[in-house]
Every structure is written in C-alpha cells, then in structure tokens.
Design an enzyme around this catalytic site. Structure first.
Site, PDB file in Angstrom:
ATOM      1  N   SER A   1       0.969  -1.333  -0.001  1.00  0.00           N
ATOM      2  CA  SER A   1       0.065   0.005   0.021  1.00  0.00           C
ATOM      3  C   SER A   1       0.757   1.176  -0.038  1.00  0.00           C
ATOM      4  O   SER A   1       1.864   1.172   0.532  1.00  0.00           O
ATOM      5  CB  SER A   1      -0.913   0.111   1.259  1.00  0.00           C
ATOM      6  OG  SER A   1      -1.451   1.362   1.412  1.00  0.00           O
TER       7      SER A   1
ATOM      8  N   TYR B   1      -1.570  -0.505  10.620  1.00  0.00           N
ATOM      9  CA  TYR B   1      -1.960  -1.223   9.457  1.00  0.00           C
ATOM     10  C   TYR B   1      -0.647  -1.016   8.362  1.00  0.00           C
ATOM     11  O   TYR B   1      -0.060  -1.785   8.006  1.00  0.00           O
ATOM     12  CB  TYR B   1      -3.152  -0.390   8.859  1.00  0.00           C
ATOM     13  CG  TYR B   1      -3.181  -0.660   7.364  1.00  0.00           C
ATOM     14  CD1 TYR B   1      -3.026   0.055   6.659  1.00  0.00           C
ATOM     15  CD2 TYR B   1      -3.566  -2.286   6.940  1.00  0.00           C
ATOM     16  CE1 TYR B   1      -3.069  -0.121   5.214  1.00  0.00           C
ATOM     17  CE2 TYR B   1      -3.564  -2.402   5.424  1.00  0.00           C
ATOM     18  CZ  TYR B   1      -3.435  -1.359   4.709  1.00  0.00           C
ATOM     19  OH  TYR B   1      -3.447  -1.485   3.273  1.00  0.00           O
TER      20      TYR B   1
ATOM     21  N   LYS C   1       2.439  -3.441   6.361  1.00  0.00           N
ATOM     22  CA  LYS C   1       2.687  -3.624   5.242  1.00  0.00           C
ATOM     23  C   LYS C   1       4.273  -3.348   5.116  1.00  0.00           C
ATOM     24  O   LYS C   1       4.955  -4.102   4.277  1.00  0.00           O
ATOM     25  CB  LYS C   1       1.966  -2.518   4.363  1.00  0.00           C
ATOM     26  CG  LYS C   1       0.473  -2.843   4.244  1.00  0.00           C
ATOM     27  CD  LYS C   1       0.178  -3.993   3.660  1.00  0.00           C
ATOM     28  CE  LYS C   1      -1.396  -4.167   3.127  1.00  0.00           C
ATOM     29  NZ  LYS C   1      -1.869  -5.598   2.603  1.00  0.00           N
TER      30      LYS C   1
END
Ligand code: WQD
Length: 336
Positions: free
Chosen positions: A124, A148, A152
């Site tokens: 992302s 989050y 990643k």
C-alpha cells in the site's frame, strides 16, 4: 497455470480473479470470509461463466496452506488476505500484527515447505507515510504512521530478507494507491461492513440516500481547493496490474516493487462532483475537522510499472464513479 489468491473473495481479490481467468490462468481462492461474503463466488461465476474455485480456510493454518500448494500444484500466489482498516489498526494493533504479519510468515513458511517460490504481495502507498513531495516514486523513504501501514512495511522487509536468503524466490510488491469502483457488470464491488471509512463507498451511500451527507475531513490543506488529494485507481486497472506483475515473475523470473496508481491526483470535492455527474444524484456535504493521520496529498509516479510491466491505468475518474454507482444502486446491501 494454477494461482492461489489468499483473501481472493475480497474486493481486490475478486476483481483479480476475473482478470486472471480472462488472462488464461486458473485461480484458486483461499478465504476465511472474515472480511468477505461467500455470495461473491456465485457472482464471479455469473461474470466468468466458470465456477469460482474456493477453499474456505486461513493463511495462518500453515500445514493446510502447504498441503493446498502441493495438491493444487500452485505456480504462484497472490497474497491479499489481511486486515486493512487504518483506524481499527490504531485501536487493535495486536489483531493487525497477528493477522497481517503472522499471516504473511505462515504463508511464506508454507510456500517454502511446498517449493512454491513466486509471490505477488498486496502492499500500500501507506508505506510512504507523509511524503515530502508528490508524485511519489518507489525509491521514496518509507515510514509507518499507523499499525496497518507498519504491517505492510514489515512484510515488505520480510519478503526482501527471504529473497536474499533464497535467490530463487521471485516477489512482486505492489503498492496500491486508492482502489475504487467496481466491475462494469455491477455484480461485484466494494462491500464495506458498517460505516465506510473510505471516501468512495461513503459518497456512494450518500448518493443512494442511505446516509444523509458526506463529512469532508478538512478544507484547509495546502491543495488547490483545500481538500485532500489522492490517486484513485479503478479496481479493474488494479486487477490487470496484478496479472501483469504475475506474468513478469513467471516469465521474466525477476522480482520488483512498483506503485499501482494513475499518477493523477483528485481532491475530495472533485470526486464529489464526478460522482454527482455519474449518478445524477446530489451528494450533500459539509466541511469537518481534518481526520487524524490524513496527509494533504498522495499520488503516484506510475512510470516504473509502465516501464517494467508495460502496464498503466486506463480508466478515469468518471468511469470509476459510474461503475461504483452501478454497483451501489444494484446492490444497496452489498452481498447481504
Ligand atoms: C480519501 C480522502 C480523506 C472519507 C486509506 C488507507 C490506505 C488504503 C486506502 C488500504 C482523504 C477524505 C474520506 C470521508 C473524507 N487502504 N475523506 N470523508 O485515507 O487516502 O487511504 O484507504 O490499503 O492504506 O490509508 O483513503 O478513502 O479514507 O480518504 O473527506 O468520509 O477522502 O480525508 O482526503 P485514504 P480514504
């Protein structure tokens, strides 16, 4: 060629399933349906004319995944499975570290045991944190601004370490910008549970009358109209980018890290106006305070994906809004 799609019943995974079949691959979905609905399988069959092969299971079940990789003679894996709500990750970091990082470790262990060495990873643009400038290139510094995004970033580093230790592994890291829209059939699309965190599904529900108005989070950003600017990319363009990346791994035998974005930034107000044009419905809004963690601008320099993969996004904002509206108006309750 058999390809395993972990989390393949989800928003990006289901659209990639369609693109893979159209490209002549044989996708197999592995999903625990924690963030997706089994009804998507019948919708996929409607679109493709072929049953959507699916195994209900969890990437955390390493032995199960290893057996699946062997039995199904999986040539490559596209790893979508994981949790992806920024706000939730701040409230429940351990859930995100367990599911996202633990899930990736489990998948990689299963792949190593089964001798499967080609992996496309759903990363992302959030790994760029608050970029010092735009457009963003792949060599920009990474930083995590929430758990989050941290998962990643950590998984990207784990994959790099594995490729260093096992040079025969080929990994494609795909950094998504803002996926929006739906398959033009209107039969699959984004189906957020509860109140949508993201802009496009929220606007869709306002246009449908499910929600009364949009709160625009901040109109005092250093952008042309003061509202946040993002790189919205049609989910079908994104799906085709996955096929191109998989082909690159399997046919060229080289790994890569690329942005999957259009290179075009659009403000919140531009998206509102485009959605009103596409739906013919008003999208009332009011300005609200900035949302914690938001950056002013985030959009891609997509040149590397074009150079290495021969891929570029071809669908514009109007198509994104038209396809999102077709999905919303035909499926007001999503897959439920
Ligand atoms: C877009 C713009 C908001 C909702 C997130 C994740 C990212 C990726 C995509 C997973 C911003 C504004 C939004 C609303 C608003 N997800 N907005 N009112 O934050 O760019 O990215 O989703 O990979 O990792 O961080 O997307 O759609 O939430 O916001 O004004 O009700 O819309 O401020 O400018 P974001 P978003």
């Amino acid at each position: 060629m058999n390809i395993l799609l972990t989390g393949g019943a989800g928003y990006i995974g289901s659209h990639t399933h369609v693109a893979l079949l159209e490209a002549g691959f044989d996708p197999l979905i592995l999903d625990n349906f924690a963030n997706s609905h089994p009804r998507v399988l019948e919708r996929l069959q409607e679109i493709t004319g072929r049953p959507a092969r699916c195994v209900r299971g969890d990437v955390l079940d390493t032995a199960r995944v290893e057996r699946l990789l062997r039995e199904e003679k999986i040539a490559g894996v596209i790893h979508f499975a994981g949790d992806k709500a920024v706000g939730e990750s701040v409230q429940q970091p351990l859930k995100y570290y367990h599911n996202n990082i633990g899930g990736a470790v489990s998948l990689m262990q299963a792949m190593e045991a089964a001798g499967c060495e080609s992996l496309v990873f759903s990363s992302s643009a959030t790994v760029y944190g608050d970029p010092a400038s735009v457009p963003i290139r792949e060599d920009f510094p990474r930083s995590a601004t929430n758990p989050y995004g941290h998962t990643k970033l950590v998984i990207e580093d784990m994959l790099a370490a594995q490729c260093h230790a096992r040079p025969s592994w080929k990994v494609a890291v795909l950094r998504y910008f803002n996926p929006v829209g739906a398959h033009p059939s209107g039969r699959i699309g984004e189906d957020p549970a509860g109140i949508p965190n993201n802009l496009m599904p929220y606007i869709s529900q306002v246009a449908a009358g499910t929600r009364s108005e949009l709160q625009v989070f901040g109109n005092d950003y250093p952008t042309p109209d003061g509202t946040g600017v993002r790189d919205y990319i049609h989910v079908c363009d994104l799906a085709e980018g996955h096929v191109a990346a998989l082909r690159h791994l399997l046919e060229r035998g080289r790994g890569l890290t690329v942005n999957l974005g259009t290179g075009q930034g659009h403000s919140v107000l531009e998206v509102v106006k485009a959605f009103e044009r596409a739906s013919g419905r008003p999208v009332p809004y009011r300005f609200a305070p900035r949302r914690a963690g938001d950056v002013a601008q985030c959009y891609a320099d997509p040149a590397l994906a074009r150079e290495l993969l021969g891929w570029q996004a071809v669908r514009g904002l109007d198509a994104m809004c038209a396809d999102a509206w077709r999905w919303q108006s035909a499926n007001p309750q999503g897959y439920r």
